[in-house]
Enzyme design. Sequence first.
Site, mmCIF file in Angstrom:
data_model
loop_
_atom_site.group_PDB
_atom_site.id
_atom_site.type_symbol
_atom_site.label_atom_id
_atom_site.label_comp_id
_atom_site.label_asym_id
_atom_site.label_seq_id
_atom_site.Cartn_x
_atom_site.Cartn_y
_atom_site.Cartn_z
ATOM 1 N N HIS A 1 0.824 -1.210 0.000
ATOM 2 C CA HIS A 1 0.000 0.000 0.000
ATOM 3 C C HIS A 1 0.856 1.257 0.000
ATOM 4 O O HIS A 1 1.278 1.719 1.056
ATOM 5 C CB HIS A 1 -0.893 -0.059 1.252
ATOM 6 C CG HIS A 1 -1.958 0.977 1.301
ATOM 7 N ND1 HIS A 1 -3.099 0.827 2.056
ATOM 8 C CD2 HIS A 1 -2.075 2.196 0.723
ATOM 9 C CE1 HIS A 1 -3.862 1.896 1.925
ATOM 10 N NE2 HIS A 1 -3.258 2.750 1.126
ATOM 11 N N HIS B 1 1.371 5.285 -2.078
ATOM 12 C CA HIS B 1 0.865 6.305 -3.001
ATOM 13 C C HIS B 1 2.072 7.088 -3.505
ATOM 14 O O HIS B 1 2.665 7.861 -2.746
ATOM 15 C CB HIS B 1 -0.088 7.270 -2.286
ATOM 16 C CG HIS B 1 -1.272 6.603 -1.634
ATOM 17 N ND1 HIS B 1 -2.499 6.503 -2.255
ATOM 18 C CD2 HIS B 1 -1.416 6.013 -0.426
ATOM 19 C CE1 HIS B 1 -3.355 5.880 -1.441
ATOM 20 N NE2 HIS B 1 -2.722 5.574 -0.316
ATOM 21 N N ARG C 1 2.044 9.161 -6.077
ATOM 22 C CA ARG C 1 1.613 10.503 -6.521
ATOM 23 C C ARG C 1 1.878 10.814 -7.989
ATOM 24 O O ARG C 1 1.919 11.983 -8.350
ATOM 25 C CB ARG C 1 2.255 11.594 -5.651
ATOM 26 C CG ARG C 1 2.038 11.434 -4.153
ATOM 27 C CD ARG C 1 0.587 11.548 -3.788
ATOM 28 N NE ARG C 1 0.378 11.633 -2.343
ATOM 29 C CZ ARG C 1 -0.680 11.084 -1.728
ATOM 30 N NH1 ARG C 1 -1.587 10.412 -2.419
ATOM 31 N NH2 ARG C 1 -0.838 11.223 -0.433
ATOM 32 N N ASN D 1 -5.275 6.418 -6.723
ATOM 33 C CA ASN D 1 -5.936 7.710 -6.483
ATOM 34 C C ASN D 1 -5.025 8.878 -6.843
ATOM 35 O O ASN D 1 -4.752 9.754 -6.033
ATOM 36 C CB ASN D 1 -6.400 7.825 -5.018
ATOM 37 C CG ASN D 1 -5.270 7.680 -4.020
ATOM 38 O OD1 ASN D 1 -4.285 7.012 -4.290
ATOM 39 N ND2 ASN D 1 -5.399 8.314 -2.868
ATOM 40 N N HIS E 1 -10.539 0.276 0.929
ATOM 41 C CA HIS E 1 -10.516 1.274 1.999
ATOM 42 C C HIS E 1 -11.874 1.176 2.679
ATOM 43 O O HIS E 1 -12.885 1.582 2.119
ATOM 44 C CB HIS E 1 -10.274 2.670 1.411
ATOM 45 C CG HIS E 1 -10.320 3.764 2.437
ATOM 46 N ND1 HIS E 1 -9.288 4.654 2.633
ATOM 47 C CD2 HIS E 1 -11.270 4.120 3.334
ATOM 48 C CE1 HIS E 1 -9.601 5.500 3.599
ATOM 49 N NE2 HIS E 1 -10.804 5.202 4.045
ATOM 50 N N HIS F 1 -5.552 -0.806 5.852
ATOM 51 C CA HIS F 1 -5.411 -0.008 7.086
ATOM 52 C C HIS F 1 -6.530 -0.193 8.138
ATOM 53 O O HIS F 1 -7.269 0.728 8.442
ATOM 54 C CB HIS F 1 -5.202 1.472 6.783
ATOM 55 C CG HIS F 1 -6.074 2.095 5.714
ATOM 56 N ND1 HIS F 1 -7.408 1.869 5.635
ATOM 57 C CD2 HIS F 1 -5.773 2.954 4.702
ATOM 58 C CE1 HIS F 1 -7.900 2.560 4.613
ATOM 59 N NE2 HIS F 1 -6.924 3.213 4.031
ATOM 60 N N ASP G 1 0.906 2.273 3.918
ATOM 61 C CA ASP G 1 0.008 3.360 3.468
ATOM 62 C C ASP G 1 0.813 4.644 3.344
ATOM 63 O O ASP G 1 0.437 5.693 3.870
ATOM 64 C CB ASP G 1 -1.202 3.523 4.390
ATOM 65 C CG ASP G 1 -2.234 4.495 3.799
ATOM 66 O OD1 ASP G 1 -2.070 4.908 2.636
ATOM 67 O OD2 ASP G 1 -3.188 4.842 4.519
ATOM 68 N N HIS H 1 2.420 14.092 1.643
ATOM 69 C CA HIS H 1 1.928 15.382 1.167
ATOM 70 C C HIS H 1 3.033 16.392 1.447
ATOM 71 O O HIS H 1 3.828 16.202 2.385
ATOM 72 C CB HIS H 1 0.650 15.785 1.916
ATOM 73 C CG HIS H 1 -0.506 14.873 1.649
ATOM 74 N ND1 HIS H 1 -1.285 14.949 0.522
ATOM 75 C CD2 HIS H 1 -1.001 13.827 2.364
ATOM 76 C CE1 HIS H 1 -2.224 14.016 0.554
ATOM 77 N NE2 HIS H 1 -2.073 13.309 1.666
HETATM 78 C C1 NCD Z 1 -4.192 8.481 1.430
HETATM 79 C C2 NCD Z 1 -3.621 9.459 0.404
HETATM 80 O O1 NCD Z 1 -3.251 10.570 0.763
HETATM 81 O O2 NCD Z 1 -3.499 9.067 -0.773
HETATM 82 N N1 NCD Z 1 -4.407 9.171 2.665
HETATM 83 C C3 NCD Z 1 -4.532 8.631 3.909
HETATM 84 O O3 NCD Z 1 -4.815 9.390 4.835
HETATM 85 N N2 NCD Z 1 -4.356 7.352 4.150
HETATM 86 C C4 NCD Z 1 -5.471 7.887 0.883
HETATM 87 C C5 NCD Z 1 -5.954 6.669 1.631
HETATM 88 O O4 NCD Z 1 -5.227 5.669 1.736
HETATM 89 O O5 NCD Z 1 -7.071 6.676 2.108
HETATM 90 ZN ZN ZN Z 2 -3.658 4.708 1.225
HETATM 91 ZN ZN ZN Z 3 -7.265 4.450 2.352
#
Ligand code: NCD
Ligand code: ZN
Ligand code: ZN
Length: 448
Positions: A75, A77, A79, A110, A194, A242, A308, A312
Amino acid sequence: MAPPVRRRRDGETAPKPPEIASVLAGRALVRGRLQPVEIAIDPDGRIQSVGRTRPGGPRRDVGEAVILPAATDLHVHLREPGGPTDAETIPTGTVGAALGGIALVAEMPNTEPPVTDADRLAEKAARVRGRAAVDVLLYASPTDPRALDRLARTAGGFKLFLAPTTGIERPPLPEEVAPLLRRLAEHDLPVAVHAEDPRQFPPDARARDPVGWNSARPPAAESAALALLSGAPDRLRLHVAHVTTAASVDRLRREGRSFEVTPMHLLLSDRSGNDAQYKVNPPLRPEAERHALWDAFRRGEVPCVASDHAPHSAAAKELPFDRAPSGMPGVETMLPLLLARVRAGELSLDVLVRAACDRPARWLGQPMGRLAPGHRANLMVVDFRAREPLSARRLHAPCGWTAYEGWEAIRPREVWKDGEPIVQDGQYVGRPSGTVVRPEYAPGRAAG
Ligand code: NCD
Ligand code: ZN
Ligand code: ZN
């Protein structure tokens, strides 16, 4: 027992022993105990044998350090596309993964735009080629059921968001979930969910801190979402992302489902910090709940741990709490933090390796995650004496912050991918050899 001596007749050649490209010697977990081993790696980067090997060929002896399988992070991200690049990119995020002992990441859809059809998936795959330090499995998130069959031919898995979160404004309506799960079950791909049911979010909640965020997206939303999922078809390769409460762990174990917990929900509570760095979905929970989740994890009741990794930019996280995005980085710090808990005697190494390396790889149908012949030689070398405090300045992530500043960590000294070192002395030395992978086999329903 000595092997039988075979007399050779003139002109007959002895069968050639299989070629060995290199041998890695050190200590490893064998049947739950650390023992000296030699791992022979064949020329295509697979483990050939674990045990004593013949002398000869390049050999690396790591002495008292411990050889573990490299991990799979189910898991992350990264970006891309859409950025922002001061949060993360595929090159930076996969180098961070490598430094954190991870040889395969599963990348979430996402992004901006989200991966909803086969063309967008192909575009993301093109971004991985030649730019990724570790292998990448790509999730897709179809919004139009007509895109699904074509997507299933190239995606590594599906991701379903049941609640609004970064990049997801309109999740499917609750009555749409069951038909969608039935459609997804027609394909043999992993489906990560999710699991929060937004009908359980109090409509007038205004959160100003993590305590308020926990009330705005309460544990009841997680249990309601699990109730929605409990009717999923048996053949669906469902995995719940998560999970935050011990009650959810009990329920998913009873149902024989695969699921993950994250280091943030294991290590941080809603009182760990007040600012938006600690804003994540699902929210950090009260200390008693965190403690119960940690206990379940420590007892080996949680099949998988995943980061996860949701970076940011620092500027975005400096916004007032209610306007800041949710998520925190974690791919580079997950194993170092948990290895430090092993060193402190709070977690067994065996439990950690199963949850971080073995079951996630199995879940995604990948031949890695165990020190076993035939598995890819994706390995890490850990020196448990090398404790150090984490510091964002020394992390690779461009976002430049971590919620674990100053926490004790043990970073892998070496990481090997397909029989070659990509991290040495804690420094990345690899090249962008990561490829896009898809499941090679379907595991049993509950991941191991
Ligand atoms: C994740 C994201 O910023 O892409 N944020 C989070 O708080 N976990 C999205 C997600 O996994 O829900
Ligand atoms: Zn996530
Ligand atoms: Zn999530």
